[in-house]
Write an enzyme that holds these catalytic residues in place. Structure first.
Site, short mmCIF file in Angstrom:
data_model
loop_
_atom_site.label_atom_id
_atom_site.label_comp_id
_atom_site.label_asym_id
_atom_site.label_seq_id
_atom_site.Cartn_x
_atom_site.Cartn_y
_atom_site.Cartn_z
N GLU A 22 0.55 -1.18 -0.06
CA GLU A 22 0.08 0.43 0.46
C GLU A 22 0.75 0.97 0.15
O GLU A 22 0.88 2.06 -1.02
CB GLU A 22 -0.49 0.38 1.35
N ASP A 50 -2.86 -4.51 3.54
CA ASP A 50 -2.93 -4.58 4.16
C ASP A 50 -3.34 -5.60 4.79
O ASP A 50 -5.13 -5.92 4.17
CB ASP A 50 -3.04 -3.17 5.72
N ASP A 101 -6.31 -6.17 6.29
CA ASP A 101 -7.15 -5.44 6.83
C ASP A 101 -8.50 -6.15 5.84
O ASP A 101 -8.41 -6.28 4.99
CB ASP A 101 -7.87 -4.86 8.22
N GLU A 150 -10.05 -3.15 4.13
CA GLU A 150 -9.66 -2.30 3.54
C GLU A 150 -8.70 -2.90 2.66
O GLU A 150 -8.64 -2.87 1.31
CB GLU A 150 -9.12 -0.86 4.48
N TYR A 174 2.03 -4.79 12.53
CA TYR A 174 0.81 -4.25 12.21
C TYR A 174 -0.24 -3.30 13.71
O TYR A 174 -0.43 -3.96 14.50
CB TYR A 174 -0.30 -5.33 11.38
N ARG A 187 -3.28 -1.37 13.56
CA ARG A 187 -4.77 -2.05 13.76
C ARG A 187 -4.73 -3.58 13.80
O ARG A 187 -5.01 -4.34 13.34
CB ARG A 187 -5.00 -1.62 12.20
N HIS A 214 -4.73 -10.32 13.90
CA HIS A 214 -3.36 -9.99 14.65
C HIS A 214 -3.00 -9.84 15.62
O HIS A 214 -4.00 -9.65 16.83
CB HIS A 214 -3.64 -8.07 13.86
#
Length: 722
Positions: free
Chosen positions: A16, A89, A91, A93, A305, A307, A350
């Site tokens: 990203e 990533d 997740d 998104e 990570y 988040r 995570h």
């Protein structure tokens, strides 16, 4: 004849961010090209709804404006490659970004396209991910799609109501509007609260050459109600001269357990409370630490990570931290690794936030702190955030700390005073906590005493206080509330606050989140019109349903279909029945423009209400809205907000200046003193936080403002209206 040498396989890795690409490319070496998508390349357009309601709420995606060249370049790179690894990533998104890239590339290249994920940017993690590619998780993509479509449907239906009934250019969001509601409701509580006076009484006692202070806790066998200074003085008079005897000494042992590694919300709260960082700043710095920092000659992803809502830690990381503890604090290493319970609502995709390498202690990184522009290394803010992440993780795998608290009670006549002191007897995990902040982290001591012995009393210290009302939300407390209520997810907390600030529905004052007049007006309309949507319980249930979509338990467009029918019907009803407040916003007042003689009109701007000449555009005269009546005798003026020239700092003065010299730098509130009739202002200090006070320097109600009117004339010089 010798066979032709087979060309080496070319692999394209798409992440990203460019920073992450730079770090990963160094790890992978020849044969690998790493490029960055820089977020979403394909999304819903901003100019229209772009959701096909009649056909299962399918989104109508387009290439994001200004991103077509980047997408084309990535397609060219894919065409030259044998393998494409989508490494966005891990997740929702990120999964959606990978899904869009796959769809945009699969017909442009013969390369095999796979998905890879990792929790940390280290050579081991990256190599392992590349060796074990997987497929895009469709259910995770559907959960992102459902959220995106749902937010689009809510926003694009509620915003036109605000345009029609309030003011053009306003917007509303499904989650942000609920957060705004919480902030506005807290503001209502703050404004409704009127403090009550109370007093405390401390006394200084002497044992040998040592003095210490104790507080009155009992009088005549009961908890004293010290509502006025007279009551305190009466108690002092009655106990003065009485013998002071140590009546009881109690010692209690306390075990303090270490806390688990940070989740996203807990990191934001700790960074706000301990470092003064906003949620947005915390996440920006955490992203930098995750993507890679140059340490000496190496580029290192320093944390995992950022988040996450889980406190789970991998066995490899546990072995690493236990090895570090055994080398540095062997006496504080538990026999077995400590495993913390993961919350019921945690997605557990995570690990908790931790350093990638325990050996990179804050102490070892100090030499790499950037001190000059252009230097490579770790910035001071990055170092601070990394330090609390490292400390929290390492301490979580160490032994408990132990404390002993000594409580001493002293009888003086019919009064009972008490003092307590704590001492850490076993530091345990506190050995690695350098930025101590809580009360139990600080040891205090008392002189040796025995029950029955006499002490000398030196002084009495009566002190006036006022009860504290509810505190406004800060970044830390609103994140904690959003997490407790199940509103949003780790990746959205900082964005929720940022959106409210960017739209000027909320401002920051002394690190507190304060709704603006605009924000409160929007909240009132939305909550009254859509109480079932702008609602904590509803929003939390949607989050749970989105989790079920990700777990393949709910079909994404069925979730939206169940919601949209009744919602759209109610939108249409509100649009036709809700009264417009635009007339109220542009209402005429009894004020007259001193430039052209036309009536002044009350308007709502980005920064709140103001007065504007109805002769606009011919006349551009504007004025501040009066906030309070001037308290000066026979003045008849009103208090308005003004701003200093140059710095633009707000102050509040009388409209009859220079005839009336009244000024204050504290903002008036819409309440008046019950004792003298002057208006109240809001003050803030570190000891008391926000509190209300009478502006009258001769009135004792709620702490005097302490301003003398004699100094205000000089203060006004050189200052002008905004």
């Amino acid at each position: 004849m010798a066979a032709k040498k087979k060309n080496a396989q070319k692999t394209l890795v798409i992440v990203e961010s460019p920073t992450k690409a730079q770090t990963i490319e160094k790890y992978l070496g020849p044969g690998y090209t790493v490029r960055a998508s820089q977020g979403h390349l394909i999304d819903l357009p901003k100019s229209r709804m772009a959701v096909d309601i009649e056909h299962g709420f399918q989104p109508e995606y387009i290439t994001v404006r200004g991103r077509a060249k980047l997408l084309k370049d990535l397609q060219k790179e894919a065409k030259k490659s044998d393998v494409v690894l989508l490494a966005s990533d891990n997740d929702r998104e990120g999964e959606a970004i990978a899904w869009h890239l796959n769809n945009a590339m699969k017909d442009k290249t013969e390369a095999k396209i796979n998905r890879i994920v990792f929790n940390e940017i280290t050579p081991t993690a990256i190599t392992e991910a590349v060796k074990n590619p997987g497929e895009i998780v469709e259910s995770k993509v559907n959960a992102q799609k459902a959220r995106r479509v749902l937010d689009r449907l809510v926003g694009y239906n509620l915003s036109p109501i605000l345009w029609s009934k309030v003011k053009n250019g306003l917007s509303a969001g499904r989650v942000q509007s609920v957060a705004l509601r919480l902030i506005c409701e807290r503001e209502d509580e703050v404004e409704a609260f009127l403090p009550e006076e109370y007093w405390s009484l401390d006394a200084d006692f002497q044992k040998g050459k040592t003095t210490f202070t104790a507080q009155l806790v009992k009088y005549k066998g009961d908890t004293p109600e010290l509502k006025s200074e007279d009551i305190v003085k009466k108690i002092i008079k009655e106990i003065e001269g009485s013998p002071c005897i140590v009546s009881a000494i109690k010692k209690t042992e306390k075990t303090v357990k270490p806390k688990p590694p940070f989740t996203t919300s807990k990191l934001q709260q700790a960074a706000a409370n301990r470092l003064g960082f906003t949620s947005r700043k915390t996440m920006q710095i955490a992203q930098q630490l995750y993507e890679g920092i140059t340490i000496g000659t190496n580029r290192v992803g320093l944390i995992t990570y950022m988040r996450t809502d889980s406190v789970r830690i991998s066995e490899t990381a546990l072995a690493d931290v236990r090895k570090w503890i055994s080398n540095n604090y062997p006496e504080d290493l538990p026999e077995e690794a400590i495993h913390y319970a993961v919350g019921k609502s945690a997605q557990d995709a995570h690990e908790g936030i931790r350093p990638t390498y325990t050996e990179y202690s804050p102490e070892s990184l100090k030499q790499y702190i950037v001190t000059k522009p252009g230097q490579t290394g770790i910035t001071n803010d990055q170092f601070k955030l990394y330090s609390i992440i490292w400390e929290r993780f390492v301490s979580s795998q160490m032994n408990n700390a132990k404390m002993v608290t000594t409580s001493v009670e002293i009888e003086a006549g019919e009064a009972l005073f008490r003092v307590s002191a704590s001492k850490i007897t076993e530091k345990g995990f506190y050995n690695v906590i350098k930025l101590l902040s809580s009360k139990e982290d600080k040891s205090s001591s008392l002189p040796a005493m025995k029950e029955g012995e006499n002490l000398n009393v030196l002084n009495f210290h009566p002190e006036q206080h006022f009860t504290q009302g509810p505190a406004r939300y800060t970044d830390a407390s609103i994140v904690r509330m959003l997490e407790e209520k199940g509103i949003g997810r780790p990746s959205t907390y900082a964005q929720i606050i940022s959106v409210l600030l960017d739209r000027y529905y909320v401002t920051r004052s002394n690190k507190q989140l304060v709704p603006t007049q605009l924000g409160r007006m929007i909240n009132k309309i939305l909550v009254e019109s859509f109480p079932d949507v702008i609602n904590v319980e509803f929003t939390a249930q949607i989050e749970n349903d989105l989790d079920k979509v990700e777990q393949d338990e709910i079909v994404w467009n069925n979730l939206i279909g169940d919601f949209y029918g009744s919602f759209k019907a109610h939108v249409d009803e509100v649009m036709s029945t809700q009264e417009s407040v635009k007339g109220f916003l542009d209402e005429e007042t009894d004020k007259v423009c001193e430039l052209c003689g036309k009536p002044m009109v009350k308007k709502l701007g980005r920064f709140g209400f103001f007065l504007a000449c109805s002769g606009f555009p011919q006349c551009h005269n504007t004025k501040s809205i009066p906030l309070a009546k001037c308290p000066c005798k026979d003045c008849g003026g009103e208090i308005v907000e003004r701003k200093t020239k140059g710095r633009g700092k707000s102050f509040y003065g009388c409209t009859n200046y220079p005839k009336c010299q009244f000024i204050t730098h504290f903002k008036p509130i819409d309440q008046y003193c019950p004792e003298c009739g002057w208006f109240l202002v809001e003050k803030f200090d570190k000891k008391n936080g926000s509190y209300k006070s009478c502006i009258n320097p001769d009135c004792h109600y709620l702490h005097s403002a302490g301003e003398s009117l004699g100094e205000t004339a000089d203060a006004m010089q050189g200052e002008g209206e905004e």
